[in-house]
Design a protein around this motif. Structure first.
Motif, mmCIF file in Angstrom:
data_model
loop_
_atom_site.group_PDB
_atom_site.id
_atom_site.type_symbol
_atom_site.label_atom_id
_atom_site.label_comp_id
_atom_site.label_asym_id
_atom_site.label_seq_id
_atom_site.Cartn_x
_atom_site.Cartn_y
_atom_site.Cartn_z
ATOM 1 N N LEU A 102 6.124 1.951 -6.617
ATOM 2 C CA LEU A 102 5.118 0.887 -6.634
ATOM 3 C C LEU A 102 4.421 0.886 -5.284
ATOM 4 O O LEU A 102 5.026 1.214 -4.267
ATOM 5 C CB LEU A 102 5.793 -0.464 -6.878
ATOM 6 N N PHE A 103 3.134 0.528 -5.290
ATOM 7 C CA PHE A 103 2.403 0.443 -4.015
ATOM 8 C C PHE A 103 2.918 -0.778 -3.268
ATOM 9 O O PHE A 103 2.646 -1.914 -3.652
ATOM 10 C CB PHE A 103 0.899 0.336 -4.279
ATOM 11 N N SER A 104 3.659 -0.529 -2.186
ATOM 12 C CA SER A 104 4.390 -1.631 -1.555
ATOM 13 C C SER A 104 3.468 -2.659 -0.905
ATOM 14 O O SER A 104 3.900 -3.745 -0.603
ATOM 15 C CB SER A 104 5.389 -1.086 -0.541
ATOM 16 N N TRP A 105 2.191 -2.294 -0.668
ATOM 17 C CA TRP A 105 1.270 -3.228 -0.026
ATOM 18 C C TRP A 105 0.527 -4.095 -1.029
ATOM 19 O O TRP A 105 -0.287 -4.919 -0.670
ATOM 20 C CB TRP A 105 0.276 -2.467 0.845
ATOM 21 N N LEU A 106 0.794 -3.887 -2.331
ATOM 22 C CA LEU A 106 0.126 -4.683 -3.361
ATOM 23 C C LEU A 106 1.141 -5.552 -4.089
ATOM 24 O O LEU A 106 2.294 -5.166 -4.249
ATOM 25 C CB LEU A 106 -0.568 -3.768 -4.378
ATOM 26 N N THR A 107 0.689 -6.729 -4.548
ATOM 27 C CA THR A 107 1.564 -7.561 -5.367
ATOM 28 C C THR A 107 1.771 -6.860 -6.713
ATOM 29 O O THR A 107 1.076 -5.892 -7.026
ATOM 30 C CB THR A 107 0.936 -8.940 -5.638
ATOM 31 N N ILE A 108 2.734 -7.360 -7.489
ATOM 32 C CA ILE A 108 2.998 -6.759 -8.793
ATOM 33 C C ILE A 108 1.739 -6.808 -9.651
ATOM 34 O O ILE A 108 1.378 -5.839 -10.316
ATOM 35 C CB ILE A 108 4.174 -7.496 -9.491
ATOM 36 N N TYR A 109 1.026 -7.953 -9.581
ATOM 37 C CA TYR A 109 -0.215 -8.068 -10.347
ATOM 38 C C TYR A 109 -1.195 -6.967 -9.949
ATOM 39 O O TYR A 109 -1.742 -6.253 -10.787
ATOM 40 C CB TYR A 109 -0.839 -9.455 -10.110
ATOM 41 N N ASP A 110 -1.395 -6.822 -8.628
ATOM 42 C CA ASP A 110 -2.374 -5.831 -8.155
ATOM 43 C C ASP A 110 -1.909 -4.399 -8.419
ATOM 44 O O ASP A 110 -2.733 -3.505 -8.622
ATOM 45 C CB ASP A 110 -2.648 -6.033 -6.663
ATOM 46 N N ASN A 111 -0.600 -4.183 -8.403
ATOM 47 C CA ASN A 111 -0.081 -2.868 -8.766
ATOM 48 C C ASN A 111 -0.485 -2.513 -10.187
ATOM 49 O O ASN A 111 -0.945 -1.409 -10.465
ATOM 50 C CB ASN A 111 1.446 -2.865 -8.669
ATOM 51 N N ILE A 112 -0.285 -3.507 -11.086
ATOM 52 C CA ILE A 112 -0.582 -3.240 -12.485
ATOM 53 C C ILE A 112 -2.096 -3.119 -12.697
ATOM 54 O O ILE A 112 -2.564 -2.334 -13.522
ATOM 55 C CB ILE A 112 0.052 -4.328 -13.382
ATOM 56 N N ALA A 113 -2.854 -3.865 -11.885
ATOM 57 C CA ALA A 113 -4.313 -3.815 -12.028
ATOM 58 C C ALA A 113 -4.915 -2.557 -11.394
ATOM 59 O O ALA A 113 -6.098 -2.285 -11.561
ATOM 60 C CB ALA A 113 -4.936 -5.061 -11.404
ATOM 61 N N PHE A 114 -4.093 -1.797 -10.660
ATOM 62 C CA PHE A 114 -4.608 -0.663 -9.872
ATOM 63 C C PHE A 114 -5.459 0.292 -10.698
ATOM 64 O O PHE A 114 -6.563 0.664 -10.318
ATOM 65 C CB PHE A 114 -3.441 0.094 -9.234
#
Lengths: 272, 313
Positions: A102-114
């Motif tokens: 997971l992109f550690s600098w993004l929240t879970i929401y933003d990871n999924i929205a990536f």
């Protein structure tokens, strides 16, 4: 099985049919030595089916997966998805590593929205993010950062991240390898549930024979170097796949036997 | 014990005030006894916090925690006052009394403020110029083989030279001291920023880029949405190191041919043998730079909420 079959008929459109023709992959090591990771692999995967690659380590199953993902190019041979040649990585072939990455600098929401943002379709398809957060049961963790999640949760988030762009094929590289036994069994059910709901084509690399039988329609058993496909086994177990079903046990010993033969080639025979 | 610690600073400052009023001044007394007012102000402040902490638990916690430290500082200043203003123990030219140092802050604030503004101009131009060029170069080296081929040797060869060593050349090349000094500061920031940015990017696990490719990311997205944020902890260390060397360079650069500036101020007052002004200048420098570093860490905390503690401040 009846229920599974029903779903699979309706799935034809959302999954992708994959074809691997005569794929050869050689790597040159730093010392100049050449290693053949894949030696002429032929494989057809029906759209919407669940296929597992199983085999001892170093048998090239991950290499095959990386070829399908488009992260590596074959030395020779052809790979295609729904008749379109695979030349580079793309969102229609989602990938989940053993490590959730997971992109550690993004929240879970933003990871999924990536994926939606990377493709510039976030504005139109925003609601998908919440839908997939819900699908993997992480609605309450939308604002959390990856280091705050347990291993199982992180892996579910990474599955949601790969799925949100509606890939035709989901590639799973030992997705549950780093999880403890109980989380692992829960996650197997979770993966089955997601597959039945979204019916994309699933291709999974695993070391775990039980996991392969529990999840797959077809199991591709691979031999070690020079790697090729040893046997393709169809799993036909009616009803719920109890792990103590006689057919389950029979398949298990069949696969283990193949793997055992495959591993025994180079070993000397001892007579006691 | 907690109650005692709450009252300790007040007791110390009251004692310091009493000593200052009761003991006779030495030969070299200040015109206005600012130190007396200073002690009185501290005594009032510590009394207020002590009284408030009787009623408020939160204030009591913090005042009792800080109590010993505050007492220590008050006593240290009181001892300095005794050694300088009262008993003339230290040579008065180099060690002015606290009254005189505080006096400078009150009487010379216009010039000090002007100097601060001049320094701020150099620092801002130099810092942002150096950081931007450093980031750009670091990103280019991190992602592009050709850029790495051409720029890496340059970074390795020119980077380690302390930027102040360029002074002789820079004075000739640049039309005025402002551009020359800003350039030196930019140079000081540029090197660590470039190095830490490129090495931060090169250390990112390849799987991050592979995953982003399978999520449909293009080159731009891979650089700015994956590479740069993933390298941010490292980039921040580079910028932090750059800021520290920017301070050093600023001080040195202002000592050569500058007309105003806080470094110039300290140097000039030294030459005039006004050591009270030198100390006042140093106090201003300490406060300003400390505030700047704190601001930098605020920015870092905002950018790196996802990460816990790279450098503690």
């Amino acid at each position: 099985m009846a229920e599974r079959c029903d779903k699979m008929v309706t799935t034809e459109k959302s999954g992708g049919a994959l074809s691997v023709k005569n794929a050869v992959k050689r790597f040159t090591q730093p010392n100049g030595e050449e290693i053949t990771a894949l030696n002429g692999v032929n494989l057809e995967v029906d759209s919407g089916s669940f296929v597992s690659f199983i085999g001892p380590s170093g048998c090239g199953k991950s290499t095959l997966l990386r070829l399908i993902a488009g992260l590596e190019k074959p030395t020779s041979g052809e790979l295609s998805l729904d008749g379109v040649p695979i030349t580079k990585a793309g969102y229609e072939r989602g990938l989940v590593f053993q490590n959730p990455t997971l992109f550690s600098w993004l929240t879970i929401y933003d990871n999924i929205a990536f994926s939606l943002r990377a493709r510039g379709i976030y504005k139109e398809k925003k609601e998908l993010v919440n839908e997939y957060l819900e699908l993997v049961g992480l609605k309450d963790f939308a604002g959390a950062y990856p280091h705050q999640l347990s291993g199982g949760m992180a892996q579910r988030a990474s599955i949601a991240r790969a799925l949100v762009g509606h890939p035709k094929v989901l590639l799973l590289d030992e997705p549950l390898g780093a999880l403890d036994a109980f989380t692992r069994m829960n996650m197997q059910d979770e993966i089955l549930r997601i597959w039945r709901e979204k019916h994309m084509t699933m291709i999974m690399v695993t070391h775990d024979v039980d996991e392969a039988i529990y999840l797959s329609d077809k199991i591709v058993v691979m031999s070690p170097r020079p790697a090729k496909i040893e046997k393709i086994i169809s799993v036909d177990i009616a009803g719920k796949r109890a792990r103590n079903n006689p057919e389950f046990l029979r398949l298990r010993s069949e696969i283990l036997e193949i793997l055992h033969f495959a591993g025994k080639v180079e070993e000397p025979d001892y007579i006691i | 014990m907690k109650k005692f610690k709450v009252w300790l600073p007040f007791i110390a400052s009251a004692a310091a005030l009493a000593a200052d009023i009761l003991l006779p001044d030495g030969k070299n007394s200040a015109k206005v006894n600012y130190y007396t007012y200073f002690c009185a102000a501290i005594a009032v402040f510590t009394l207020i916090t002590a009284v408030m902490s009787v009623f408020n638990d939160k204030i009591r916690e913090s005042t009792s925690y800080k109590g010993l430290f505050r007492t220590g500082v008050i006593l240290l200043i009181a001892v300095i006052d005794l050694l300088t203003a009262k008993f003339d123990v230290l040579p008065m030219i180099y060690f002015p009394s606290p009254s005189k140092v505080i006096g400078v802050l009150f009487e010379d604030y216009e010039l000090i403020g002007k100097c601060l503004l001049y320094s701020a101009r150099l620092l801002l131009i130099g810092f942002f110029g150096g950081a931007l060029v450093g980031l750009a170069a670091g990103i280019a080296i991190g992602f592009n083989k050709h850029a790495a081929y051409w720029l890496n040797p340059l970074v390795r060869f020119l980077g380690p030279i302390p930027s102040t060593a360029w002074i002789p050349l820079v004075l000739v090349v640049f039309p005025d001291t402002v551009s020359a000094s800003s350039f030196l500061i930019a140079l000081a920031v540029w090197f660590p920023t470039t190095l830490m940015t490129s090495s931060g990017i090169q250390n990112i696990a390849n799987s991050f880029f592979e995953v982003s490719e399978t999520l449909g990311a293009g080159t731009f997205c891979k650089i700015f949405k994956v590479g740069v944020p993933a390298a941010m902890p490292s980039i921040f260390i580079g910028i932090f190191n750059g800021t520290c060397s920017a301070f050093i360079t600023l001080m040195t650069a202002e000592m050569i041919g500058a007309r105003y500036g806080i470094g110039w101020y300290v140097n000039w007052q030294k030459e005039m043998m006004c050591y009270a002004n030198v100390y006042a200048g140093l106090i201003v420098i300490a406060l300003t730079f400390s505030i700047l570093i704190t601001l930098l860490f605020r920015v870092k905390d905002k950018l790196l909420v996802w990460q816990k503690g790279v450098i503690k401040w």
